[in-house]
Design an enzyme around this catalytic site. Structure first.
Site, PDB file in Angstrom:
ATOM      1  N   ASN A  90       1.183  -1.172  -0.060  1.00  0.00           N
ATOM      2  CA  ASN A  90      -0.140  -0.041   0.151  1.00  0.00           C
ATOM      3  C   ASN A  90       1.010   1.291   0.116  1.00  0.00           C
ATOM      4  O   ASN A  90       0.816   2.267  -1.046  1.00  0.00           O
ATOM      5  CB  ASN A  90      -0.576   0.203   1.469  1.00  0.00           C
ATOM      6  CG  ASN A  90      -1.696  -0.671   1.361  1.00  0.00           C
ATOM      7  OD1 ASN A  90      -2.423  -2.055   0.280  1.00  0.00           O
ATOM      8  ND2 ASN A  90      -2.473  -0.966   2.231  1.00  0.00           N
ATOM      9  N   ARG A 112     -10.847  -4.317 -13.872  1.00  0.00           N
ATOM     10  CA  ARG A 112      -9.589  -4.823 -13.848  1.00  0.00           C
ATOM     11  C   ARG A 112     -10.224  -6.827 -13.669  1.00  0.00           C
ATOM     12  O   ARG A 112     -11.125  -7.127 -13.393  1.00  0.00           O
ATOM     13  CB  ARG A 112      -9.509  -5.455 -12.456  1.00  0.00           C
ATOM     14  CG  ARG A 112      -8.763  -3.435 -11.944  1.00  0.00           C
ATOM     15  CD  ARG A 112      -8.236  -3.643 -10.616  1.00  0.00           C
ATOM     16  NE  ARG A 112      -7.772  -2.197 -10.116  1.00  0.00           N
ATOM     17  CZ  ARG A 112      -6.894  -1.585 -10.448  1.00  0.00           C
ATOM     18  NH1 ARG A 112      -6.099  -1.842 -10.995  1.00  0.00           N
ATOM     19  NH2 ARG A 112      -6.909   0.132  -9.812  1.00  0.00           N
ATOM     20  N   ARG A 128      -4.796   1.837 -12.822  1.00  0.00           N
ATOM     21  CA  ARG A 128      -3.885   2.145 -12.314  1.00  0.00           C
ATOM     22  C   ARG A 128      -3.440   0.848 -11.425  1.00  0.00           C
ATOM     23  O   ARG A 128      -4.303  -0.375 -11.033  1.00  0.00           O
ATOM     24  CB  ARG A 128      -4.203   2.911 -11.132  1.00  0.00           C
ATOM     25  CG  ARG A 128      -3.259   3.336 -10.147  1.00  0.00           C
ATOM     26  CD  ARG A 128      -2.839   4.539 -10.823  1.00  0.00           C
ATOM     27  NE  ARG A 128      -3.269   5.957 -10.159  1.00  0.00           N
ATOM     28  CZ  ARG A 128      -2.990   6.638 -10.146  1.00  0.00           C
ATOM     29  NH1 ARG A 128      -1.905   6.580 -11.776  1.00  0.00           N
ATOM     30  NH2 ARG A 128      -3.899   8.167 -10.352  1.00  0.00           N
ATOM     31  N   HIS A 143     -15.579   3.370 -14.453  1.00  0.00           N
ATOM     32  CA  HIS A 143     -15.452   2.651 -13.487  1.00  0.00           C
ATOM     33  C   HIS A 143     -16.344   1.675 -13.032  1.00  0.00           C
ATOM     34  O   HIS A 143     -16.510   1.056 -12.225  1.00  0.00           O
ATOM     35  CB  HIS A 143     -14.671   3.493 -12.446  1.00  0.00           C
ATOM     36  CG  HIS A 143     -14.434   3.061 -11.194  1.00  0.00           C
ATOM     37  ND1 HIS A 143     -15.057   3.045  -9.934  1.00  0.00           N
ATOM     38  CD2 HIS A 143     -13.145   2.398 -10.584  1.00  0.00           C
ATOM     39  CE1 HIS A 143     -14.601   2.210  -8.706  1.00  0.00           C
ATOM     40  NE2 HIS A 143     -12.886   1.990  -8.951  1.00  0.00           N
ATOM     41  N   TYR A 177     -11.967  -9.842  -1.822  1.00  0.00           N
ATOM     42  CA  TYR A 177     -12.776  -8.356  -1.398  1.00  0.00           C
ATOM     43  C   TYR A 177     -14.546  -8.699  -0.806  1.00  0.00           C
ATOM     44  O   TYR A 177     -15.296  -9.454  -2.113  1.00  0.00           O
ATOM     45  CB  TYR A 177     -12.972  -7.463  -2.886  1.00  0.00           C
ATOM     46  CG  TYR A 177     -11.568  -7.362  -3.428  1.00  0.00           C
ATOM     47  CD1 TYR A 177      -9.926  -8.172  -3.355  1.00  0.00           C
ATOM     48  CD2 TYR A 177     -11.465  -5.852  -3.927  1.00  0.00           C
ATOM     49  CE1 TYR A 177      -9.225  -7.335  -3.839  1.00  0.00           C
ATOM     50  CE2 TYR A 177     -10.390  -5.480  -4.048  1.00  0.00           C
ATOM     51  CZ  TYR A 177      -9.123  -5.901  -3.808  1.00  0.00           C
ATOM     52  OH  TYR A 177      -7.435  -5.069  -4.562  1.00  0.00           O
ATOM     53  N   ARG A 195     -14.523   2.304   4.849  1.00  0.00           N
ATOM     54  CA  ARG A 195     -12.691   1.562   4.831  1.00  0.00           C
ATOM     55  C   ARG A 195     -11.798   2.796   5.621  1.00  0.00           C
ATOM     56  O   ARG A 195     -10.353   2.654   5.930  1.00  0.00           O
ATOM     57  CB  ARG A 195     -12.699   0.393   3.936  1.00  0.00           C
ATOM     58  CG  ARG A 195     -11.272  -0.359   4.580  1.00  0.00           C
ATOM     59  CD  ARG A 195     -10.916  -1.695   2.536  1.00  0.00           C
ATOM     60  NE  ARG A 195     -10.170  -0.174   2.300  1.00  0.00           N
ATOM     61  CZ  ARG A 195     -10.537  -0.505   0.528  1.00  0.00           C
ATOM     62  NH1 ARG A 195     -11.810  -1.010   0.339  1.00  0.00           N
ATOM     63  NH2 ARG A 195     -10.090   0.049  -0.077  1.00  0.00           N
ATOM     64  N   HIS A 201     -14.814  -3.756   0.357  1.00  0.00           N
ATOM     65  CA  HIS A 201     -14.881  -3.050  -0.760  1.00  0.00           C
ATOM     66  C   HIS A 201     -16.822  -2.582  -1.612  1.00  0.00           C
ATOM     67  O   HIS A 201     -16.532  -1.962  -2.320  1.00  0.00           O
ATOM     68  CB  HIS A 201     -14.511  -3.772  -1.938  1.00  0.00           C
ATOM     69  CG  HIS A 201     -13.947  -3.090  -3.518  1.00  0.00           C
ATOM     70  ND1 HIS A 201     -14.310  -3.138  -4.703  1.00  0.00           N
ATOM     71  CD2 HIS A 201     -12.970  -2.860  -3.348  1.00  0.00           C
ATOM     72  CE1 HIS A 201     -13.955  -2.591  -5.694  1.00  0.00           C
ATOM     73  NE2 HIS A 201     -13.119  -2.226  -5.485  1.00  0.00           N
TER      74      HIS A 201
END
Length: 692
Positions: free
Chosen positions: A46, A377, A407, A437, A470, A566, A594
Site C-alpha cells: 500500500n 480489472r 491504475r 469505473h 474483496y 474503510r 469494498h
C-alpha cells in the site's frame, strides 16, 4: 457552517492512518501468525502505491511553485510532504518492531528465518547450489564507478548496494561500488531443508549476500558489504495528444515512460555506510522534495504477502467455502430465475460462480442476441474473458468497454484488449477525459418476438481472483427500466456528447452529486418536521468536501448519520455544532471491505442504492460510475441486515475521531466480528430456506 481548524482531515494523512490500521492487523496477536506477516506485506505494498501516486502528486504541486492549499484542505504542499515523511518514518520503525516480534513468535512454532551468517554446513551447501542453479543466471550486477551515467533503477525493485574496499595500491585503498538487482522471478523466501522438524527460511537477499564471493571473484578486496536500497517513482500517466496513434498505443507508451518517472521516495538500510549513501544520493539526483526514509535490512516487504505456508494451516485463517445464493440455483437457467425476482450476490460469502454462469449461459443460449459489459480489472486467465470470446464465436454481438487506464493494470488490460479485439469483440475505450469505473452488464434475449433484458450491476470488479478476498455486492436483475438505462450508459460510451436522463440509475459524472445531495436534503426536511430521518453509508473512501459539508448540514438538522468507511475519511465526526449526529467507523479484517451502500430513511420507506462510486471528487466528477436503486424488498432487508452487522462490529471496528488514533471500538456487548458473522448470517438463511 461552523469553521474550525478540524473541519476536514487531509486526505493523504487520512490514507496513512488507514494504512496504519492495516499495520495494526499485523500487530494483533489474535490474527494467525503467518497472516500477520502477510498484513505486513499489504501495509508495505500500500505504501509503495501511495508514494507512486499521492506523494508524487503533491510533489508535482511543489515543483510547480504552488501552495496547493485549496486542494489539500488548507495545508501547503511543502508542509504536507514533510508531514508525510515524518509519519512514514514512524510507521516504518513500528513495522520493523512488529516484524521482529513476529519472527520471535515464529521461532516458538519451529519456523526460523535465518541470515547468511547462521547457515549450518548442510544448509550452506544447499544455498550455494541453489544460487548457482537458480539465482546466478538471473542476476543483474552493475559496477558503478566508471559509468558516465548512473543506471535507471526500476520502480520499487530492490537492490543491494555493494561497497568493496580493494587491497591498497600506491595511493591508498580504492573503493568500488556496485548494484545487484534482486531478481523478481525467484521467490523472495527460500525454504531450506528441514532439520529435526524445524523449518528454516532464508530471504533471497541474504542468500545473495552469502554468495558475494562467487559474484565478485575478479576483484581483490579486503572487505565487502551489501545494503538494501529501493526507489519509488512517480506513476502518473502522461498521455500524449498524437492523433495518429491509437488509444492503446498512447497508453502503452505512457506505461513505458512510467518506468523512468521521477523518483519520489528513497528507502535505504539505515546501517549503510555514510560514504556509500552519499555516493548513491549524489549519483541518483535525490532532491529535497523526495522522501528519504531510513529503513531496516530488508525492503520490498510487500513480498511477505507471499510468505510460504509451510503446510501450517493452524497459522492461517480458516478458509471459507463460498455459499450459494438462497433461491438461485446454478443448476437451472439463471435467466428464468432472475426473470422472477432480483438476487444479491455478496462475495466472498457467496460464490462468484454466478457471474461466470450468467455469462456462459448467455454465450450458449440461442435466444441471446447481444452482451454488453464493462471491464476494469480482470483475473489472470479470466473466465469472464473466455466466456465473452465463447459468446462471439457463437454469433452473439459482444461489446466490451475496457478501461485501459485502470491504475497498475494498464499492461494487463492492453493485452486483454488486443486478445478480445482479435476474436471479433467490439471494444470501446471509454470517454475522453473520464475513466470508466462502472461495473455493469446487459444481455438482450429474444423472447416471444420481443427483446427481454437481463443484467447485473456490481460494486466491484468482475474478477474471480479478487472476489475471494474483496467484499462486493452484485445485483442480478431483469428490471426492464433499470436495464434500459444501463443501455443508455453504453450509448454514452459511444456518443459522449449526448447526456442522457435517468429516472432510476445514479450516474457519474452528470448526476451523482445532484441525486445524493437531493436525497440528503430530503432527510434534512424530514428531520426538521419530526419525521423519521437517518442516513447509513458504507464506502471505501470519502474525500469530497462538498459531500462532507452536506452531511454536516444534515447533522445540524438532527439527521442521524452512520458511516462505515474503510479507507480515507476527510469528515470529522462527533464535533459539537458541526457533526455531533455523525458516527463513523472503519472495519479492517480478513477480507478487504469494498462494497458500497447508501441508505436514506425516507420517512420509513427507505431508499437504497449500491454503487461503483465512493464519495470522492474523482468518482463524482471525473469517472463514469453507476449507482443502482434496490427495489426488491427481500434484497433491501438483506442489505440492511449486513450493514447492521458491520455497524455493530466491536472486534475489528476502529472509530474515526479528531485524534485520528485508530482506537478500536470497545463496549460491553457480546463480541461481534462482522466478517465472520456475515458468513454465519448467510448460512442461517440457507438452512431456513432448505428446511422441509
Amino acid at each position: 457552517m461552523i469553521k474550525t481548524k478540524n473541519q476536514y482531515i487531509n486526505r493523504e494523512i487520512s490514507w496513512l492512518r488507514f494504512n496504519e490500521r492495516v499495520l495494526q492487523e499485523s500487530a494483533d496477536k489474535h490474527v494467525p501468525l503467518i497472516e500477520r506477516l502477510r498484513f505486513l506485506g499489504i501495509f508495505s505494498n500500500n505504501l509503495d502505491e501511495f508514494f507512486k501516486v499521492r506523494y508524487a502528486t503533491v510533489k508535482r504541486i511543489v515543483e510547480a511553485g504552488k501552495s496547493g492549499k485549496s486542494v489539500l484542505g488548507g495545508e501547503t504542499a511543502k508542509d504536507l510532504l514533510a508531514e508525510i515523511t515524518k509519519i512514514c518514518i514512524g510507521q516504518q520503525s513500528k513495522s520493523l518492531k512488529i516484524l521482529r516480534d513476529i519472527e520471535k513468535e515464529l521461532e516458538t512454532q519451529n519456523i526460523f528465518i535465518i541470515r547468511e551468517t547462521e547457515l549450518s554446513q548442510q544448509q550452506a551447501v544447499f544455498v550455494k547450489d541453489y544460487f548457482l542453479q537458480k539465482v546466478s543466471p538471473q542476476l543483474m550486477t552493475i559496477i558503478l564507478n566508471d559509468l558516465t551515467e548512473f543506471p535507471i533503477l526500476k520502480d520499487t525493485a530492490a537492490y543491494l548496494a555493494i561497497k568493496m574496499v580493494l587491497k591498497s595500491g600506491g595511493n591508498g585503498p580504492e573503493k568500488k561500488y556496485a548494484l545487484i538487482e534482486i531478481p523478481k522471478g525467484i521467490d523472495r523466501f527460500v525454504v531450506l531443508p528441514t532439520k529435526q522438524n524445524k523449518n528454516y527460511i532464508i530471504i533471497l537477499d541474504d542468500l545473495i549476500r552469502y554468495c558475494l564471493d562467487s559474484i565478485f571473484t575478479m576483484f581483490d578486496y579486503t572487505s565487502i558489504s551489501a545494503h538494501m536500497i529501493k526507489i519509488t517513482r512517480d506513476a502518473e500517466l502522461d498521455i500524449d495528444n498524437d492523433l495518429s496513434k491509437s488509444f492503446i498505443e498512447k497508453i502503452s507508451t505512457s506505461v513505458q515512460h512510467r518506468k523512468i518517472g521521477d523518483p519520489v521516495r528513497f528507502v535505504y538500510d539505515k546501517s549503510i555506510g555514510k560514504d556509500t549513501l552519499l555516493f548513491l544520493k549524489d549519483k541518483m539526483n535525490i532532491e529535497e522534495t523526495d522522501s528519504v526514509i531510513p529503513g531496516g535490512r530488508y525492503h520490498n516487504r510487500r513480498d511477505y504477502m507471499g510468505f510460504p505456508s509451510l503446510g501450517r494451516e493452524d497459522l492461517l485463517y480458516q478458509k471459507i467455502t463460498p455459499l450459494p445464493i438462497k433461491g438461485l440455483s446454478l443448476e437451472g437457467s439463471l435467466f428464468e430465475q432472475i426473470a422472477r425476482k432480483d438476487f444479491l450476490q455478496y462475495t466472498p460469502y457467496h460464490t462468484f460462480s454466478y457471474i461466470i454462469k450468467f455469462l456462459k449461459e448467455a454465450a450458449l443460449d440461442p435466444k441471446v442476441r447481444s452482451i454488453k459489459i464493462t471491464v476494469y480489472r480482470l483475473a489472470n486467465n479470466s473466465q469472464v474473458a473466455s466466456s465473452l470470446i465463447n459468446a462471439v464465436k457463437n454469433g452473439k454481438q459482444v461489446t466490451v468497454q475496457i478501461e485501459l487506464q485502470a491504475r497498475f493494470d494498464e499492461e494487463a488490460n492492453i493485452q486483454y484488449a488486443e486478445q478480445l479485439q482479435s476474436e471479433g469483440i467490439k471494444l470501446i475505450f471509454g470517454v475522453p477525459g473520464l475513466k470508466v469505473h462502472s461495473k455493469i452488464c446487459v444481455v438482450e434475449r429474444e423472447e416471444e418476438g420481443a427483446l427481454k433484458r437481463y443484467g447485473f450491476i456490481s460494486t466491484g470488479n468482475f474478477n474471480e481472483s479478487t472476489a475471494k478476498i474483496y467484499t462486493d455486492y452484485t445485483l442480478f436483475t431483469a428490471h426492464d427500466a433499470i436495464l434500459k438505462e444501463l443501455n443508455k450508459v453504453f450509448d454514452f460510451f459511444e456518443t459522449t456528447y449526448k447526456i442522457n436522463k435517468y429516472k432510476h440509475l445514479v450516474v457519474s459524472p452528470h448526476y451523482t452529486q445532484r441525486v445524493f445531495e437531493k436525497l440528503i436534503e430530503d432527510e434534512i426536511a424530514n428531520a426538521i418536521v419530526g419525521k423519521e430521518a437517518y442516513i447509513k453509508i458504507k464506502m471505501n473512501s470519502f474525500t469530497s468536501y462538498r459531500m462532507v459539508d452536506k452531511l454536516y448540514e444534515a447533522s445540524r438538522a438532527g439527521v442521524k448519520v452512520q458511516l462505515i468507511v474503510r479507507g480515507i475519511c476527510c469528515l470529522v465526526p462527533g464535533v459539537k455544532g458541526m457533526s455531533e449526529n455523525i458516527e463513523a467507523i472503519s472495519v479492517v479484517d480478513k477480507f478487504l471491505e469494498h462494497s458500497r451502500l447508501f441508505v436514506f430513511a425516507n420517512d420509513g420507506a427507505p431508499k437504497m442504492y449500491i454503487s461503483s462510486a465512493d464519495w470522492m471528487t474523482r468518482n463524482i466528477d471525473y469517472r463514469v460510475e453507476v449507482g443502482c436503486p434496490i427495489y426488491d424488498e427481500e434484497v433491501k432487508q438483506e442489505l440492511l441486515d449486513t450493514f447492521e452487522i458491520s455497524w455493530n462490529d466491536n472486534v475489528k471496528a476502529r472509530i474515526f475521531n479528531e485524534a485520528q488514533d485508530n482506537a478500536y471500538r470497545k463496549n460491553d456487548s457480546k463480541k461481534r466480528r462482522s466478517q465472520f458473522e456475515k458468513y454465519d448470517y448467510y448460512q442461517k438463511k440457507l438452512k431456513a430456506y432448505t428446511r422441509p
